[in-house]
Design a protein around this motif. Sequence first.
Motif, PDB file in Angstrom:
ATOM      1  N   SER A   2      36.386  62.980  -4.449  1.00  0.00           N
ATOM      2  CA  SER A   2      36.301  64.135  -3.558  1.00  0.00           C
ATOM      3  C   SER A   2      37.698  64.568  -3.108  1.00  0.00           C
ATOM      4  CB  SER A   2      35.452  63.785  -2.337  1.00  0.00           C
ATOM      5  OG  SER A   2      36.125  62.841  -1.534  1.00  0.00           O
ATOM      6  N   ILE A   3      37.749  65.754  -2.559  1.00  0.00           N
ATOM      7  CA  ILE A   3      39.017  66.301  -2.064  1.00  0.00           C
ATOM      8  C   ILE A   3      39.541  65.463  -0.900  1.00  0.00           C
ATOM      9  CG2 ILE A   3      40.058  68.281  -0.896  1.00  0.00           C
ATOM     10  CD1 ILE A   3      38.406  70.082  -2.681  1.00  0.00           C
ATOM     11  N   ASP A   4      38.644  65.009  -0.036  1.00  0.00           N
ATOM     12  CA  ASP A   4      39.072  64.186   1.097  1.00  0.00           C
ATOM     13  C   ASP A   4      39.674  62.864   0.639  1.00  0.00           C
ATOM     14  OD1 ASP A   4      38.262  66.066   2.952  1.00  0.00           O
ATOM     15  OD2 ASP A   4      36.230  65.230   3.082  1.00  0.00           O
ATOM     16  N   LEU A   5      39.061  62.237  -0.341  1.00  0.00           N
ATOM     17  CA  LEU A   5      39.579  60.973  -0.852  1.00  0.00           C
ATOM     18  C   LEU A   5      40.935  61.167  -1.529  1.00  0.00           C
ATOM     19  CD1 LEU A   5      38.975  57.976  -1.236  1.00  0.00           C
ATOM     20  CD2 LEU A   5      37.895  58.572  -3.402  1.00  0.00           C
ATOM     21  N   LEU A   6      41.068  62.225  -2.289  1.00  0.00           N
ATOM     22  CA  LEU A   6      42.339  62.524  -2.942  1.00  0.00           C
ATOM     23  C   LEU A   6      43.431  62.837  -1.916  1.00  0.00           C
ATOM     24  CD1 LEU A   6      43.743  62.785  -5.658  1.00  0.00           C
ATOM     25  CD2 LEU A   6      43.032  65.175  -5.718  1.00  0.00           C
ATOM     26  N   ALA A   7      43.078  63.563  -0.872  1.00  0.00           N
ATOM     27  CA  ALA A   7      44.049  63.874   0.183  1.00  0.00           C
ATOM     28  C   ALA A   7      44.485  62.592   0.901  1.00  0.00           C
ATOM     29  CB  ALA A   7      43.459  64.862   1.170  1.00  0.00           C
ATOM     30  N   THR A   8      43.553  61.697   1.143  1.00  0.00           N
ATOM     31  CA  THR A   8      43.897  60.424   1.777  1.00  0.00           C
ATOM     32  C   THR A   8      44.823  59.610   0.879  1.00  0.00           C
ATOM     33  OG1 THR A   8      41.778  60.396   2.929  1.00  0.00           O
ATOM     34  CG2 THR A   8      42.940  58.308   2.764  1.00  0.00           C
ATOM     35  N   PHE A   9      44.507  59.564  -0.409  1.00  0.00           N
ATOM     36  CA  PHE A   9      45.342  58.844  -1.370  1.00  0.00           C
ATOM     37  C   PHE A   9      46.764  59.411  -1.390  1.00  0.00           C
ATOM     38  CE2 PHE A   9      47.048  58.676  -5.728  1.00  0.00           C
ATOM     39  CZ  PHE A   9      47.203  57.308  -5.844  1.00  0.00           C
ATOM     40  N   LEU A  10      46.884  60.724  -1.476  1.00  0.00           N
ATOM     41  CA  LEU A  10      48.215  61.340  -1.517  1.00  0.00           C
ATOM     42  C   LEU A  10      48.965  61.154  -0.201  1.00  0.00           C
ATOM     43  CD1 LEU A  10      47.481  64.603  -3.514  1.00  0.00           C
ATOM     44  CD2 LEU A  10      48.862  62.662  -4.248  1.00  0.00           C
ATOM     45  N   GLY A  11      48.222  61.151   0.907  1.00  0.00           N
ATOM     46  CA  GLY A  11      48.858  60.898   2.202  1.00  0.00           C
ATOM     47  C   GLY A  11      49.471  59.509   2.260  1.00  0.00           C
ATOM     48  N   TRP A  12      48.726  58.501   1.796  1.00  0.00           N
ATOM     49  CA  TRP A  12      49.257  57.145   1.791  1.00  0.00           C
ATOM     50  C   TRP A  12      50.390  56.984   0.779  1.00  0.00           C
ATOM     51  CZ3 TRP A  12      49.215  53.985   5.529  1.00  0.00           C
ATOM     52  CH2 TRP A  12      48.165  53.975   6.427  1.00  0.00           C
ATOM     53  N   CYS A  13      50.289  57.654  -0.352  1.00  0.00           N
ATOM     54  CA  CYS A  13      51.394  57.633  -1.320  1.00  0.00           C
ATOM     55  C   CYS A  13      52.661  58.201  -0.688  1.00  0.00           C
ATOM     56  CB  CYS A  13      51.041  58.443  -2.560  1.00  0.00           C
ATOM     57  SG  CYS A  13      49.934  57.624  -3.686  1.00  0.00           S
ATOM     58  N   THR A  14      52.506  59.279   0.052  1.00  0.00           N
ATOM     59  CA  THR A  14      53.658  59.888   0.718  1.00  0.00           C
ATOM     60  C   THR A  14      54.261  58.935   1.742  1.00  0.00           C
ATOM     61  OG1 THR A  14      52.687  62.070   0.408  1.00  0.00           O
ATOM     62  CG2 THR A  14      54.417  61.885   2.060  1.00  0.00           C
ATOM     63  N   VAL A  15      53.420  58.307   2.547  1.00  0.00           N
ATOM     64  CA  VAL A  15      53.910  57.374   3.567  1.00  0.00           C
ATOM     65  C   VAL A  15      54.652  56.209   2.924  1.00  0.00           C
ATOM     66  CG1 VAL A  15      53.146  55.701   5.306  1.00  0.00           C
ATOM     67  CG2 VAL A  15      52.188  57.994   5.290  1.00  0.00           C
ATOM     68  N   LEU A  16      54.079  55.612   1.885  1.00  0.00           N
ATOM     69  CA  LEU A  16      54.724  54.476   1.229  1.00  0.00           C
ATOM     70  C   LEU A  16      56.034  54.878   0.558  1.00  0.00           C
ATOM     71  CD1 LEU A  16      51.619  52.718  -0.317  1.00  0.00           C
ATOM     72  CD2 LEU A  16      52.995  51.956   1.619  1.00  0.00           C
ATOM     73  N   ASN A  17      56.048  56.018  -0.109  1.00  0.00           N
ATOM     74  CA  ASN A  17      57.272  56.460  -0.780  1.00  0.00           C
ATOM     75  C   ASN A  17      58.366  56.829   0.208  1.00  0.00           C
ATOM     76  OD1 ASN A  17      56.891  56.292  -3.664  1.00  0.00           O
ATOM     77  ND2 ASN A  17      55.260  57.778  -3.383  1.00  0.00           N
ATOM     78  N   VAL A  18      58.021  57.466   1.301  1.00  0.00           N
ATOM     79  CA  VAL A  18      59.028  57.797   2.315  1.00  0.00           C
ATOM     80  C   VAL A  18      59.555  56.514   2.960  1.00  0.00           C
ATOM     81  CG1 VAL A  18      59.357  58.893   4.568  1.00  0.00           C
ATOM     82  CG2 VAL A  18      58.219  60.135   2.735  1.00  0.00           C
ATOM     83  N   GLY A  19      58.677  55.544   3.167  1.00  0.00           N
ATOM     84  CA  GLY A  19      59.127  54.245   3.688  1.00  0.00           C
ATOM     85  C   GLY A  19      60.120  53.579   2.755  1.00  0.00           C
ATOM     86  N   PHE A  20      59.811  53.571   1.463  1.00  0.00           N
ATOM     87  CA  PHE A  20      60.734  53.010   0.481  1.00  0.00           C
ATOM     88  C   PHE A  20      62.045  53.784   0.471  1.00  0.00           C
ATOM     89  CE2 PHE A  20      62.404  53.042  -3.902  1.00  0.00           C
ATOM     90  CZ  PHE A  20      62.728  51.695  -4.010  1.00  0.00           C
ATOM     91  N   LEU A  21      61.964  55.092   0.569  1.00  0.00           N
ATOM     92  CA  LEU A  21      63.155  55.930   0.585  1.00  0.00           C
ATOM     93  C   LEU A  21      64.030  55.613   1.795  1.00  0.00           C
ATOM     94  CD1 LEU A  21      64.299  58.319  -1.105  1.00  0.00           C
ATOM     95  CD2 LEU A  21      63.291  59.816   0.580  1.00  0.00           C
TER      96      LEU A  21
END
Length: 79
Positions: A2-21
């Motif tokens: 679903s769109i909500d699940l995909l948005a949640t996934f991308l949100g967590w990907c963004t958080v993890l990648n920004v943390g690594f950055l």
Amino acid sequence: MSIDLLATFLGWCTVLNVGFLLVVLVAMTGLGGWWGRLSARMFGVTEPEARLAMFRFFLQYRLVIITFNLVPYIALKIM
């Protein structure tokens, strides 16, 4: 998926990648001289070239995070 699940996934990907950055940014600024010398010895280049390569990596990684994580996340949240 679903769109909500995909948005949640991308949100967590963004958080993890920004943390690594941020970790890489702190390491580059705090350990810049040591890290630059180590990278120069590992890859057989001069220290200024190694530092420039690290800076380019930082900028390119930031662009990839924005392009492939943040923008699709915002687009899905708008939908």
